[in-house]
Design an enzyme around this catalytic site. Sequence first.
Site, PDB file in Angstrom:
ATOM      1  N   HIS A   1       0.849  -1.179  -0.006  1.00  0.00           N
ATOM      2  CA  HIS A   1       0.064   0.029   0.024  1.00  0.00           C
ATOM      3  C   HIS A   1       0.894   1.221   0.045  1.00  0.00           C
ATOM      4  CE1 HIS A   1      -4.065   2.197   1.215  1.00  0.00           C
ATOM      5  NE2 HIS A   1      -3.095   3.004   1.259  1.00  0.00           N
TER       6      HIS A   1
ATOM      7  N   HIS B   1       1.455   5.507  -2.055  1.00  0.00           N
ATOM      8  CA  HIS B   1       0.772   6.499  -2.773  1.00  0.00           C
ATOM      9  C   HIS B   1       2.071   7.035  -3.534  1.00  0.00           C
ATOM     10  CE1 HIS B   1      -3.165   6.515  -1.465  1.00  0.00           C
ATOM     11  NE2 HIS B   1      -2.651   5.970  -0.298  1.00  0.00           N
TER      12      HIS B   1
ATOM     13  N   GLN C   1      -9.515   9.524  -4.980  1.00  0.00           N
ATOM     14  CA  GLN C   1      -9.257  10.174  -3.648  1.00  0.00           C
ATOM     15  C   GLN C   1     -10.443  10.953  -3.075  1.00  0.00           C
ATOM     16  OE1 GLN C   1      -5.824  10.669  -1.578  1.00  0.00           O
ATOM     17  NE2 GLN C   1      -7.745  10.757  -0.369  1.00  0.00           N
TER      18      GLN C   1
ATOM     19  N   HIS D   1      -9.447   1.772   0.164  1.00  0.00           N
ATOM     20  CA  HIS D   1      -8.932   2.492   1.556  1.00  0.00           C
ATOM     21  C   HIS D   1     -10.371   2.224   2.374  1.00  0.00           C
ATOM     22  CE1 HIS D   1      -5.722   4.420  -0.561  1.00  0.00           C
ATOM     23  NE2 HIS D   1      -5.312   4.825   0.506  1.00  0.00           N
TER      24      HIS D   1
ATOM     25  N   GLU E   1     -11.033   4.043   7.255  1.00  0.00           N
ATOM     26  CA  GLU E   1      -9.771   5.024   7.867  1.00  0.00           C
ATOM     27  C   GLU E   1     -10.297   5.858   8.621  1.00  0.00           C
ATOM     28  OE1 GLU E   1      -6.991   6.204   4.759  1.00  0.00           O
ATOM     29  OE2 GLU E   1      -5.518   6.754   6.652  1.00  0.00           O
TER      30      GLU E   1
ATOM     31  N   ASP F   1       2.457   3.186   2.987  1.00  0.00           N
ATOM     32  CA  ASP F   1       1.296   4.081   2.485  1.00  0.00           C
ATOM     33  C   ASP F   1       1.890   5.534   2.295  1.00  0.00           C
ATOM     34  OD1 ASP F   1      -1.182   5.324   2.426  1.00  0.00           O
ATOM     35  OD2 ASP F   1      -1.491   5.368   4.485  1.00  0.00           O
TER      36      ASP F   1
ATOM     37  N   TRP G   1       0.482  13.507   4.150  1.00  0.00           N
ATOM     38  CA  TRP G   1       0.001  12.916   5.399  1.00  0.00           C
ATOM     39  C   TRP G   1       1.303  12.400   6.189  1.00  0.00           C
ATOM     40  CZ3 TRP G   1      -1.409  12.261   0.256  1.00  0.00           C
ATOM     41  CH2 TRP G   1      -2.936  12.628  -0.102  1.00  0.00           C
TER      42      TRP G   1
HETATM   43 ZN   LIG Z   1      -3.325   4.991   1.229  1.00  0.00          ZN
END
Ligand SMILES: [Zn+2]
Length: 424
Positions: free
Chosen positions: A56, A58, A151, A209, A212, A308, A314
């Site tokens: 996982h 991005h 997203q 996702h 979350e 991630d 993030w």
């Molecule tokens: Zn993610």
Amino acid sequence: MLLITNATLTDGREHQRVLIENGRFRAIAPDLPTPEGAELLDAQGWLLSPPFVDAHFHMDATLSLGLPRLNVSGTLLEGIALWGELKPQLTQQALVERALRYCDWAVAKGLLAIRSHVDVCDERLLAVEALLHVRERVKPYLELQLVAFPQDGVLRSPGALDNLKRALDMGVDVIGGIPHFERTMADGAESVRILCELAAERGLPVDMHCDESDDPLSRHVETLAFHAQRLGLQGRVTGSHLTSMHSMDNYYVSKLLPLMREAGLHAVANPLINITLQGRHDSYPKRRGMTRVPELMAAGINVGFGHDCVMDPWYPLGSGDMLEVAQMGLHVAQMTSLDGMRACFDAVTLNNARVLGLPHYGIGVGHPADCVLLQAGSPIEAIRLRAHRLWVMRHGKVIARSPAVATALDLPGRPAVVDASAAR
Ligand SMILES: [Zn+2]
């Protein structure tokens, strides 16, 4: 022909010789003869491991830290807002450059397969084009799998479903989703239905996702399991994050786990990100927010760990080191038993390979000769030391190499480092 000598394998077998021919493992045994003309590669007793896999990531956002500003609250929602501010400013060249730089980091850390989500909530599908290009560029040394990720919500964001389908037509491998970001719980459930049906229709895997949040009543993984089971998608569907499970009622979880097992769901926790993004609305005590990893594993569900984020809206840290991910997962889930620690190593190797559906993964006869030599004696020691990568091999060729480090010299029973001066 290449012969690796004196290797320790992750199952504990020592003094192994590993013969490689035409980019594949040909034989593995302690007493293999040296074929005439074979090149020799001495593992010096260190741990020969299958490569790391990240289930996982991005890659469209990676290494964008500070663009256009930093995440002040540290929450998921501010991260999404910040990414929304950055999106109109993205250029394909910058996306490609950052992704390629990250792939170099990954390879140096023995990470040779990555499933990356790519945002499709952009009419131009700039990031999709960029990462499809990157996928081809890195193919000789890294397996990149792409997930069409809406997203801003496949229902909440106008045009997102069409964009997602266009991305699939362009060659994106997996269908993504984000039901907890849709406007209502009902819309979230509807998004899961639409996306799972699309997956069944197109014969593609799903990786969403899911839940979350710290909301104990978030129920999207239940819906995901329901549709996976209903549509016969067992083994092809992954629920990522699942952080709400941390806060759920125990009785409800006792019903949920067997449903996930029946549906053949994979679960992916993202320890570094979950421990930093979740619990931000709590005072004290603060919830950890990572999903119930040992309980999921005990229920027979395949659980992987993802990185991630690395230096993006993030998460300000990270380096592509899946041993850091394993170490954080081990701590947050309190998996300190021998079996627990070993399971955390599997969570960044074998289990993630299952999530990605990689055929012929691992050090076995006939498999592609992909591996990494770790300066450690066992998988647990590799996590403890975040072991140095001595060399990384892809299809029988060493593609990254670095000298041994001195910190391992004082380990009892470890082979001596040949050139200790190089380590200082
Ligand atoms: Zn993610």
